[in-house]
Structures are given as C-alpha cells and as structure tokens.
Design a protein around this motif. Structure first.
Motif: not given
Length: 308
Positions: A155-182, A263-264
């Motif tokens: 509910d806003a006139r302007v929304v900025v999507n800074c969801t990182g890896l979450g964008a994979r499901e939220l957009v959805p954008d399957p090109s977003v993939r995890p690169v695990r760092g330990q 979030p690669a």
C-alpha cells in the motif's frame, strides 16, 4: 514510500530516500541483525557481482561514503584497515581500480605471491546495521516487522524492492540463486590486517578479517546450496587454510560459526517498473557477494529511479 527488505541494501536505500525528504517506511520480515548482511565479512571490494561496467561506479560511490564514516568507527562500525588481496593483479581489475587511493602491488614481505596491498573500509556489520537503522529513524523513517507476499499489493505509491534472495519467490525471479558462505569467528591472536585469497573457479577461499568481536575466517562460495547449518568439516578446513598463512590462528579459540546465503544473479537488477494505477516499483537486488561494497551507489541510483 515503502522499502521492502531490511538488509544492508534496504537500510541504505531507505536512509538515502528519507534524508532526501521523503516519508519512508521499511517493511521487513526480519531486523537487519538477522539478515545475510549481518554475517558478511564486511570488507569493501567488488566480489561476485555483475555487470562490471556499472559495479565500478556504484562501488566507488560507496567507498567515498565509507571513508567519511570511518572517521567515527565506534559510532558507525566502519574502519579503514590495511591488508592484501592475494592472487590478484591490477590488470585483472576494472577501470575502477585506478581510482582506489593507494592500491598497489604487494611487496614480498606483505605477501609471498602475487597480490595487491590496499587500505580499505572494513565494516563491523552488526554495528553498522544498527547505526543505519538509527540514522533512518532519525531522518523520520519507520520500520515495520511485516512479511510481504505480493509487491504489487503493497500500500504505497512507490515501492522499492530490496529483498535480496527473497526476490526469487517474491518477484518471482528464478535467476536469483543462493551462494552459500560459511565463516568461523575466533579469538583474535593479534592479527591487525586482513587478507583474502579467492579461487574464483572453485568454492573455497581463504580470508581473515579482524573485527571488534574477533577474527572472522572464511570461507566458501557454494552455488545453489540452501543449508544454513554450519558444516563442522568445512569449518575445520577454513581454520586450516587461514592457519597456513598465519600459524597463530591454529590455536585460536572458536567463538562462533556463521552461514549466509549471498543473493547471486547474473547481473544486479536496478530498474524501475510501472504498476497499475500509476504506481512505481523499483527493483534493487541481486548484489551477490558485494552488497556492502555497492550499497550506497545502488541506493543513490534507486532513489533517483524512485523519485524521478
């Protein structure tokens, strides 16, 4: 105006927007201290991020901000620290490298192989994220702990999507993939400089970074691995690789084991999209292993897209 996402990219973008006079809210499922950003090593350096022709400018804009913030390290969590990028040559870097003050070939005493010496921002991420949140609130911003399941329904006139890896499901954008760092945090046995030696062709790297809470050791870059559980075998290998460079690390007491999912994406998505009813959606995600490095440059561009 609502910024979705509370990691380094979301917080920095929200700060830039709020300080330009906009009324801004952050909507995030988790506070910054529980995001991938909080477990990042925190060294400024363009790493695992594309497109190269844009990354350099974003990174340099961020470097300028961090150099200013380093004057108040106890407050901002940002310090300028010397170190060496091992197995790295100037001619393998983009044009941005020529504008990094003091970047030079490392001497044999500084590193036994080919490497570059630099004095760069090293950021204590939990402290910096808390400081960013405080700066945002001081600029009139508000933080809402809410899960967003549909960007178009916010509910806003302007929304900025800074969801990182979450964008994979939220957009959805399957090109977003995890690169695990330990990573492994140990008691610092007296190491005052950072070091990295990255194998860009493999999943293992060697780095250590002196942070106020201990010496952070790394690391891994495991593509398409979602596990957030630290692997004790990998942890042992990380310590061994770092101790091969600085033997005193071998006996350092382990303080913590950390895992983050970078979030690669083939390239950062930083663009404006029009929604029904004349509303605007700005995407700012896919920063891979360099969200810290480009946060301010990307935030400034996202703000222009959001307000232009």
């Amino acid at each position: 105006m609502i910024v979705v996402g509370g990691g380094i990219v979301g917080l920095t973008t929200a700060v830039v927007l709020a300080e330009s006079g906009r009324r801004v809210r952050i909507r995030a499922r988790e506070p910054g201290e529980r995001t991938t950003s909080a477990v990042a090593g925190g060294l400024w350096w363009p790493y695992r991020i594309e497109p190269e022709e844009l990354v350099g400018e974003w990174a340099l804009a961020s470097l300028a901000v961090y150099e200013e913030l380093a004057a108040r390290p106890d407050e901002t969590g940002v310090r300028m620290v010397e170190g060496v990028h091992g197995e790295t040559a100037l001619d393998g870097l983009g044009a941005w490298a020529a504008r990094v003050a003091g970047l030079r070939v490392a001497t044999a005493e500084e590193y036994p192989g080919a490497g570059l010496w630099a004095r760069l921002p090293l950021i204590d991420m939990p402290a910096h994220l808390r400081w960013l949140r405080g700066r945002f609130v001081a600029a009139g911003g508000a933080v809402e702990a809410r899960t967003v399941s549909d960007l178009a329904a916010v509910d806003a006139r302007v929304v900025v999507n800074c969801t990182g890896l979450g964008a994979r499901e939220l957009v959805p954008d399957p090109s977003v993939r995890p690169v695990r760092g330990q990573l492994v945090a140990v008691e610092n046995p007296g190491v005052t400089t950072w070091l990295t030696s990255v194998d860009h062709a493999g999943s293992e790297s060697t780095y250590f970074m002196p942070q106020p809470g201990g010496l952070v050791l790394g690391g891994t870059a495991e593509e398409d691995v979602w596990s957030m559980t630290p692997d004790p075998v990998i942890a042992e290998e990380i310590v061994k690789r770092c101790a091969a460079v600085r033997p005193e690390i071998a006996d350092a007491r382990v303080l913590d084991h950390r895992v983050g999912l970078r979030p690669a994406r083939p390239a950062v998505r930083l663009e404006r999209e029009l929604l029904p009813g004349g509303r605007v959606l700005v995407h700012n995600y896919g920063h891979g292993g360099a969200g810290v490095t480009v946060a301010w440059g990307c935030a400034q561009q996202a703000a222009r897209l959001a307000t232009g």
